[in-house]
Motif scaffolding. Structure first.
Motif, PDB file in Angstrom:
ATOM      1  N   VAL A 192       0.877  -1.175   0.000  1.00 30.01           N
ATOM      2  CA  VAL A 192       0.000   0.000   0.000  1.00 30.01           C
ATOM      3  C   VAL A 192       0.917   1.228   0.000  1.00 30.01           C
ATOM      4  O   VAL A 192       1.718   1.413   0.918  1.00 30.01           O
ATOM      5  CB  VAL A 192      -0.936   0.025   1.222  1.00 30.01           C
ATOM      6  N   THR A 199       3.993   6.626  -4.013  1.00 27.70           N
ATOM      7  CA  THR A 199       3.391   6.041  -5.210  1.00 27.70           C
ATOM      8  C   THR A 199       4.233   6.338  -6.445  1.00 27.70           C
ATOM      9  O   THR A 199       4.521   5.440  -7.251  1.00 27.70           O
ATOM     10  CB  THR A 199       1.945   6.566  -5.398  1.00 27.70           C
ATOM     11  N   ARG A 213      -5.155   6.626  -7.099  1.00 27.38           N
ATOM     12  CA  ARG A 213      -5.555   5.907  -5.883  1.00 27.38           C
ATOM     13  C   ARG A 213      -6.729   4.963  -6.203  1.00 27.38           C
ATOM     14  O   ARG A 213      -7.535   5.231  -7.096  1.00 27.38           O
ATOM     15  CB  ARG A 213      -5.909   6.855  -4.728  1.00 27.38           C
ATOM     16  N   GLY A 214      -6.710   3.846  -5.531  1.00 30.47           N
ATOM     17  CA  GLY A 214      -7.818   2.913  -5.739  1.00 30.47           C
ATOM     18  C   GLY A 214      -7.663   2.047  -6.980  1.00 30.47           C
ATOM     19  O   GLY A 214      -8.550   1.257  -7.277  1.00 30.47           O
ATOM     20  N   MET A 225      -1.219  -0.899  -4.297  1.00 28.78           N
ATOM     21  CA  MET A 225      -2.456  -0.124  -4.191  1.00 28.78           C
ATOM     22  C   MET A 225      -2.109   1.259  -3.639  1.00 28.78           C
ATOM     23  O   MET A 225      -1.744   1.404  -2.469  1.00 28.78           O
ATOM     24  CB  MET A 225      -3.436  -0.838  -3.239  1.00 28.78           C
ATOM     25  N   THR A 227      -2.922   4.897  -2.172  1.00 26.02           N
ATOM     26  CA  THR A 227      -4.047   5.549  -1.497  1.00 26.02           C
ATOM     27  C   THR A 227      -3.576   6.891  -0.935  1.00 26.02           C
ATOM     28  O   THR A 227      -2.399   7.233  -1.016  1.00 26.02           O
ATOM     29  CB  THR A 227      -4.656   4.645  -0.405  1.00 26.02           C
ATOM     30  N   ASN A 241     -13.203  11.281   1.770  1.00 20.52           N
ATOM     31  CA  ASN A 241     -11.804  10.852   1.781  1.00 20.52           C
ATOM     32  C   ASN A 241     -11.610   9.618   2.644  1.00 20.52           C
ATOM     33  O   ASN A 241     -10.855   8.714   2.306  1.00 20.52           O
ATOM     34  CB  ASN A 241     -10.885  11.984   2.282  1.00 20.52           C
ATOM     35  N   LEU A 244     -12.879   6.630   0.744  1.00 19.58           N
ATOM     36  CA  LEU A 244     -11.989   6.203  -0.349  1.00 19.58           C
ATOM     37  C   LEU A 244     -10.802   5.400   0.198  1.00 19.58           C
ATOM     38  O   LEU A 244     -10.446   4.342  -0.334  1.00 19.58           O
ATOM     39  CB  LEU A 244     -11.497   7.417  -1.149  1.00 19.58           C
ATOM     40  N   VAL A 245     -10.179   5.906   1.267  1.00 17.68           N
ATOM     41  CA  VAL A 245      -9.036   5.187   1.837  1.00 17.68           C
ATOM     42  C   VAL A 245      -9.486   3.823   2.351  1.00 17.68           C
ATOM     43  O   VAL A 245      -8.819   2.802   2.157  1.00 17.68           O
ATOM     44  CB  VAL A 245      -8.360   6.005   2.962  1.00 17.68           C
ATOM     45  N   GLU A 247     -11.929   2.008   1.233  1.00 22.04           N
ATOM     46  CA  GLU A 247     -12.110   1.120   0.063  1.00 22.04           C
ATOM     47  C   GLU A 247     -10.763   0.566  -0.399  1.00 22.04           C
ATOM     48  O   GLU A 247     -10.625  -0.614  -0.703  1.00 22.04           O
ATOM     49  CB  GLU A 247     -12.733   1.895  -1.116  1.00 22.04           C
ATOM     50  N   ASP A 248      -9.754   1.448  -0.460  1.00 20.89           N
ATOM     51  CA  ASP A 248      -8.433   1.038  -0.956  1.00 20.89           C
ATOM     52  C   ASP A 248      -7.812  -0.009  -0.027  1.00 20.89           C
ATOM     53  O   ASP A 248      -7.250  -1.009  -0.491  1.00 20.89           O
ATOM     54  CB  ASP A 248      -7.491   2.253  -1.046  1.00 20.89           C
ATOM     55  N   LEU A 249      -7.935   0.212   1.264  1.00 19.55           N
ATOM     56  CA  LEU A 249      -7.326  -0.726   2.210  1.00 19.55           C
ATOM     57  C   LEU A 249      -8.036  -2.079   2.182  1.00 19.55           C
ATOM     58  O   LEU A 249      -7.409  -3.133   2.260  1.00 19.55           O
ATOM     59  CB  LEU A 249      -7.324  -0.156   3.632  1.00 19.55           C
TER      60      LEU A 249
END
Ligand code: URA
Length: 261
Positions: A192, A199, A213-214, A225, A227, A241, A244-245, A247-249
């Motif tokens: 992550v 990133t 992200r995502g 991934m 984020t 926000n 979204l984080v 969801e990514d995790l």
């Protein structure tokens, strides 16, 4: 060429092919040599913990961490840490209290990579233990239902940049072999990447974090991934926000778990 060398050569060709496929999937059309990873231990898939990774070539960390010259052993975190030593490779050593190497499980499936230590991290010698760290820890523990000690957490630079500024390219480059060594040592199923600098480094190009992200990417064969950085989420603490984080995790943990099958 003897059998072992032939096998090694085939593995390298396979790794190189996998890397090219990966780069093509990322939309990379040409190579930027300034972003070339120093330890080209490209892997098509995560090697099991009991199997050595593919050769890391002449990377100083891996070379020093190996038991024997020419060995294709994965480095241990201890070996990477001792290769780092009492580092003075860049100017960040001048203002640091402690080197902030990393924290967590050496066999973690999930690895979190941030930007660089802040004040608290510098004082305590541990990554993500300040306010942003508390948020990250709570997302890992309360959100994902893991212990912080189940994952591995580190940064792209191991010393605090003055005033928490973004690390400069030469500072990132000086620390990079040690980050790559940590990735080789832990061999996570999923990385992550927290925020734009981590990133961009892992993907080898300048990214807009809001765009990437995502979405799945890869670094040397390991799914990445990206984020938002927890410090950004603290600054812009909106339900959107946070969602979204989250969801990514969740996606990162799901993919790491799929790899267990
Ligand atoms: N921000 C980071 O990127 N890393 C830390 O360790 C703490 C804050």
């Amino acid at each position: 060429m003897d059998g072992a060398l032939r096998g090694e050569a085939r593995a390298l060709v396979r790794s190189a092919r996998a890397l090219l496929v990966e780069l093509a999937e990322e939309g990379v059309e040409g190579a930027d040599r300034t972003h070339a990873p120093p330890a080209l231990a490209a892997r098509a898939a995560r090697p099991p913990a009991d199997r050595p990774a593919s050769s890391a070539g002449s990377d100083p960390v891996t070379a020093r961490a190996s038991d024997a010259p020419g060995s294709a052993e994965r480095p241990t975190l201890d070996a990477v840490r001792s290769a780092l030593g009492d580092c003075t490779r860049c100017r960040l050593c001048e203002g640091r209290t402690n080197i902030v190497f990393g924290d967590g499980s050496p066999t973690a499936d999930l690895m979190f990579i941030g930007e660089g230590p802040g004040e608290q991290e510098d004082l305590r010698g541990l990554p993500f233990v300040g306010r942003a760290g508390e948020l990250l820890t709570s997302m890992i523990e309360k959100g994902l239902g893991l212990q912080r000690s189940d994952v591995y957490i580190c940064n792209i630079v191991k010393c605090r940049p003055p005033g928490n500024r973004t690390p400069l390219p030469d500072e990132v480059a000086a620390c990079r072999p040690f980050l790559e060594g940590q990735i080789d040592a832990v061999a996570p199923r999923v990385i992550v990447a927290l925020g734009k600098p981590a990133t961009s480094l892992l993907l080898g190009r300048d990214v807009a974090i809001t765009k990437v992200r995502g979405t799945w990417h890869a670094h040397r064969g390991i799914p990445v991934m990206p984020t938002f950085h927890p410090a950004f989420v603290l600054r812009q603490y909106t339900p959107e926000n946070r969602r979204l984080v989250w969801e990514d995790l969740k996606a990162a943990l799901k993919r790491a778990r799929e790899g267990e099958r």
